[in-house]
Motif scaffolding. Sequence first.
Motif, PDB file in Angstrom:
ATOM      1  N   PRO A  86       0.831  -1.240   0.073  1.00  0.00           N
ATOM      2  CA  PRO A  86       0.159   0.024  -0.194  1.00  0.00           C
ATOM      3  C   PRO A  86       0.898   1.330   0.110  1.00  0.00           C
ATOM      4  O   PRO A  86       0.483   2.297  -0.553  1.00  0.00           O
ATOM      5  CB  PRO A  86      -0.780  -0.094   1.289  1.00  0.00           C
ATOM      6  N   SER A  87       2.092   1.358   0.538  1.00  0.00           N
ATOM      7  CA  SER A  87       3.043   2.304   0.651  1.00  0.00           C
ATOM      8  C   SER A  87       3.492   2.927  -0.669  1.00  0.00           C
ATOM      9  O   SER A  87       3.481   4.159  -0.798  1.00  0.00           O
ATOM     10  CB  SER A  87       3.904   2.252   1.694  1.00  0.00           C
ATOM     11  N   THR A  88       3.348   2.044  -1.645  1.00  0.00           N
ATOM     12  CA  THR A  88       4.033   2.388  -2.884  1.00  0.00           C
ATOM     13  C   THR A  88       3.190   3.474  -3.740  1.00  0.00           C
ATOM     14  O   THR A  88       3.463   4.221  -4.306  1.00  0.00           O
ATOM     15  CB  THR A  88       4.206   1.226  -3.820  1.00  0.00           C
ATOM     16  N   GLY A  89       1.774   3.308  -3.583  1.00  0.00           N
ATOM     17  CA  GLY A  89       0.867   4.137  -4.132  1.00  0.00           C
ATOM     18  C   GLY A  89       1.189   5.481  -3.799  1.00  0.00           C
ATOM     19  O   GLY A  89       0.711   6.183  -4.793  1.00  0.00           O
ATOM     20  N   PHE A  90       1.802   5.872  -2.696  1.00  0.00           N
ATOM     21  CA  PHE A  90       1.897   7.324  -2.435  1.00  0.00           C
ATOM     22  C   PHE A  90       2.894   7.995  -3.433  1.00  0.00           C
ATOM     23  O   PHE A  90       2.339   9.221  -3.734  1.00  0.00           O
ATOM     24  CB  PHE A  90       2.770   7.234  -1.010  1.00  0.00           C
TER      25      PHE A  90
ATOM     26  N   ALA B 145      15.917   9.442   4.448  1.00  0.00           N
ATOM     27  CA  ALA B 145      16.035   8.921   2.943  1.00  0.00           C
ATOM     28  C   ALA B 145      15.813   7.262   2.993  1.00  0.00           C
ATOM     29  O   ALA B 145      15.135   6.858   2.075  1.00  0.00           O
ATOM     30  CB  ALA B 145      17.544   9.181   2.657  1.00  0.00           C
ATOM     31  N   LEU B 146      16.341   6.711   4.140  1.00  0.00           N
ATOM     32  CA  LEU B 146      15.990   5.119   4.030  1.00  0.00           C
ATOM     33  C   LEU B 146      14.781   4.761   4.190  1.00  0.00           C
ATOM     34  O   LEU B 146      13.820   3.931   3.630  1.00  0.00           O
ATOM     35  CB  LEU B 146      17.096   4.457   4.835  1.00  0.00           C
ATOM     36  N   GLY B 147      14.117   5.526   5.237  1.00  0.00           N
ATOM     37  CA  GLY B 147      12.637   5.291   5.532  1.00  0.00           C
ATOM     38  C   GLY B 147      11.681   5.499   4.180  1.00  0.00           C
ATOM     39  O   GLY B 147      10.840   4.910   4.154  1.00  0.00           O
ATOM     40  N   LEU B 148      11.829   6.470   3.628  1.00  0.00           N
ATOM     41  CA  LEU B 148      11.305   6.794   2.421  1.00  0.00           C
ATOM     42  C   LEU B 148      11.417   5.887   1.277  1.00  0.00           C
ATOM     43  O   LEU B 148      10.607   5.475   0.725  1.00  0.00           O
ATOM     44  CB  LEU B 148      11.459   8.212   2.031  1.00  0.00           C
ATOM     45  N   ALA B 149      12.802   5.381   1.011  1.00  0.00           N
ATOM     46  CA  ALA B 149      13.273   4.458   0.316  1.00  0.00           C
ATOM     47  C   ALA B 149      12.300   3.010   0.515  1.00  0.00           C
ATOM     48  O   ALA B 149      11.787   2.270  -0.437  1.00  0.00           O
ATOM     49  CB  ALA B 149      14.491   3.940   0.279  1.00  0.00           C
ATOM     50  N   CYS B 150      12.213   2.696   1.955  1.00  0.00           N
ATOM     51  CA  CYS B 150      11.441   1.553   1.982  1.00  0.00           C
ATOM     52  C   CYS B 150       9.879   1.767   1.820  1.00  0.00           C
ATOM     53  O   CYS B 150       9.389   0.665   1.842  1.00  0.00           O
ATOM     54  CB  CYS B 150      11.498   1.336   3.798  1.00  0.00           C
ATOM     55  N   THR B 151       9.422   2.784   1.778  1.00  0.00           N
ATOM     56  CA  THR B 151       7.995   2.816   1.156  1.00  0.00           C
ATOM     57  C   THR B 151       7.897   2.413  -0.150  1.00  0.00           C
ATOM     58  O   THR B 151       6.744   2.094  -0.805  1.00  0.00           O
ATOM     59  CB  THR B 151       7.418   4.124   1.552  1.00  0.00           C
ATOM     60  N   MET B 152       8.918   2.689  -1.047  1.00  0.00           N
ATOM     61  CA  MET B 152       8.967   2.175  -2.607  1.00  0.00           C
ATOM     62  C   MET B 152       9.154   0.660  -2.443  1.00  0.00           C
ATOM     63  O   MET B 152       8.322   0.122  -3.315  1.00  0.00           O
ATOM     64  CB  MET B 152      10.012   2.872  -3.147  1.00  0.00           C
ATOM     65  N   LYS B 153      10.093   0.246  -1.935  1.00  0.00           N
ATOM     66  CA  LYS B 153      10.409  -1.328  -1.954  1.00  0.00           C
ATOM     67  C   LYS B 153      10.885  -1.626  -0.470  1.00  0.00           C
ATOM     68  O   LYS B 153      11.443  -0.845   0.225  1.00  0.00           O
ATOM     69  CB  LYS B 153      11.189  -1.648  -3.196  1.00  0.00           C
ATOM     70  N   PRO B 154      10.623  -2.754  -0.121  1.00  0.00           N
ATOM     71  CA  PRO B 154      10.945  -3.092   1.281  1.00  0.00           C
ATOM     72  C   PRO B 154      12.462  -3.318   1.435  1.00  0.00           C
ATOM     73  O   PRO B 154      13.108  -3.508   2.765  1.00  0.00           O
ATOM     74  CB  PRO B 154      10.035  -4.614   1.542  1.00  0.00           C
TER      75      PRO B 154
ATOM     76  N   VAL C 155       5.100   6.917   8.786  1.00  0.00           N
ATOM     77  CA  VAL C 155       4.090   8.164   8.652  1.00  0.00           C
ATOM     78  C   VAL C 155       3.456   7.777   7.163  1.00  0.00           C
ATOM     79  O   VAL C 155       2.076   8.087   6.994  1.00  0.00           O
ATOM     80  CB  VAL C 155       4.961   9.445   8.434  1.00  0.00           C
ATOM     81  N   ILE C 156       4.455   7.404   6.276  1.00  0.00           N
ATOM     82  CA  ILE C 156       3.717   7.269   4.871  1.00  0.00           C
ATOM     83  C   ILE C 156       2.579   5.966   4.744  1.00  0.00           C
ATOM     84  O   ILE C 156       1.754   6.080   4.219  1.00  0.00           O
ATOM     85  CB  ILE C 156       4.847   6.962   3.868  1.00  0.00           C
ATOM     86  N   ALA C 157       3.058   5.031   5.617  1.00  0.00           N
ATOM     87  CA  ALA C 157       2.298   3.669   5.489  1.00  0.00           C
ATOM     88  C   ALA C 157       0.829   4.157   6.239  1.00  0.00           C
ATOM     89  O   ALA C 157      -0.122   3.593   5.700  1.00  0.00           O
ATOM     90  CB  ALA C 157       3.028   2.880   6.370  1.00  0.00           C
ATOM     91  N   LEU C 158       1.030   4.910   7.216  1.00  0.00           N
ATOM     92  CA  LEU C 158      -0.139   5.348   7.976  1.00  0.00           C
ATOM     93  C   LEU C 158      -1.072   6.219   7.288  1.00  0.00           C
ATOM     94  O   LEU C 158      -2.553   6.073   7.112  1.00  0.00           O
ATOM     95  CB  LEU C 158       0.049   5.795   9.147  1.00  0.00           C
ATOM     96  N   VAL C 159      -0.619   7.253   6.388  1.00  0.00           N
ATOM     97  CA  VAL C 159      -1.327   8.069   5.599  1.00  0.00           C
ATOM     98  C   VAL C 159      -1.891   7.116   4.638  1.00  0.00           C
ATOM     99  O   VAL C 159      -2.911   7.306   4.300  1.00  0.00           O
ATOM    100  CB  VAL C 159      -0.394   8.804   4.529  1.00  0.00           C
TER     101      VAL C 159
END
Length: 416
Positions: free
Chosen positions: A79-83, A176-185, A212-216
Amino acid sequence: MPAWAKRLYVIAAAVLGTLLVLVGAPKVHQAIVAHEPYDFVVDQGLARAWKDGYDPYSAEGGKRSGLEKIGPSGFGHPPSTGFWALPVAHLDPKLANAAVTWTSVALLLLEILILAQTLGAPAPLATAWALFGYAMSCTFVFYGAQTGQLSIALGMFFVVAWLAVRRDDEITAGLALGLACTMKPLPGVVVAMFLVLRRWRLVATAVGAYLVIALVMTSRFSFASWATFLSKQRAIADAWMGTIQNSSLHGVILRLFNPACEPKPPVPRAVALLSTACALAVIAGGLLLVRRARRGRELDLAYACFVMLSVVTSQWAWEHYSAIFLLPVAIGIVEVLALWREGSRRLSMAGLATILVMVTCWLVPWNLKVDLHHAFHHGHPEVHLRMHVVEVLNWLPAFLLAGWLAMVFRRAQRRA
């Protein structure tokens, strides 16, 4: 370098880079307009569902979003990737993919420029332009444009985190690494390295940024979307893990038991457990190796090694993931030169050979192995050996470079 030689080098690099860009840019454009971006369609479907306020992973939501028509792969992104598709959710998929691709190309140029300047390349602007021209000829750019993938942006996040760690800015690195994880684990493997190194602020920031991104996204999808996403992974693995394109450790192990020249059955549970155990063992071994990494050269090598491990231990690794390897290759080139000056000629030449093989393989069309595989299974046994050679060249260089970086790191620790 004499002034005249430097001028000649700058001119030659500028001309070469310009010619290569002029050759590569139309091919990128063709890749965008001639293909449906089937990976980006998934991200865009998630983004549209979020804006409309429903769960695209549910049975009803899958039909409404159109993701169900794609099959298991329609639910292959978390779900986070759709962000990352929210800004272009309303556009036609090809137009949206064009915007994402050309933004990625700009990021690619910026990343190469940062690497050239940070690592002390001669005439960094000219060198970066020539290397950018070469990158525009590589299959990871064309394949990423064709599918609508975000691997170049992911690679840029790795570079930003690396720069921040070098400057002891753990907050920026963690973001940077946290945002990268929202694209791919897969960047989570690098976060695990910093956990072992006790970079608590970095790890906490990475986890916080991801949440934060996952919860959004979850706020409109519901928590059930994550459970449904995970429940779909077995079917997706059966469809894709054993394909000849998969260059991860999981794909290699699966094809040892079921070679690409044989029919592809569902993934056997025992083989899936074996490949998972091997991947976890490789990561654990890497964590033990770098647990006392000091700053400077050691940390650069540890980081480069774990960027490589994050990809090769992933569930799958496609050709466009090679964009992530730009940083490890750049650090590897610096180490090749340093080792040569220190007198370690064999280790230096081994690294140079590995890097040359890797960057040469980036020019091999991503679909060559697929075409050979298709031809073999349709009555052309003469392509059998060539198919397996191309298959091995798809995954072997990454494994060799990861191993070489680990060896050089070990040597640097012993010398220190």
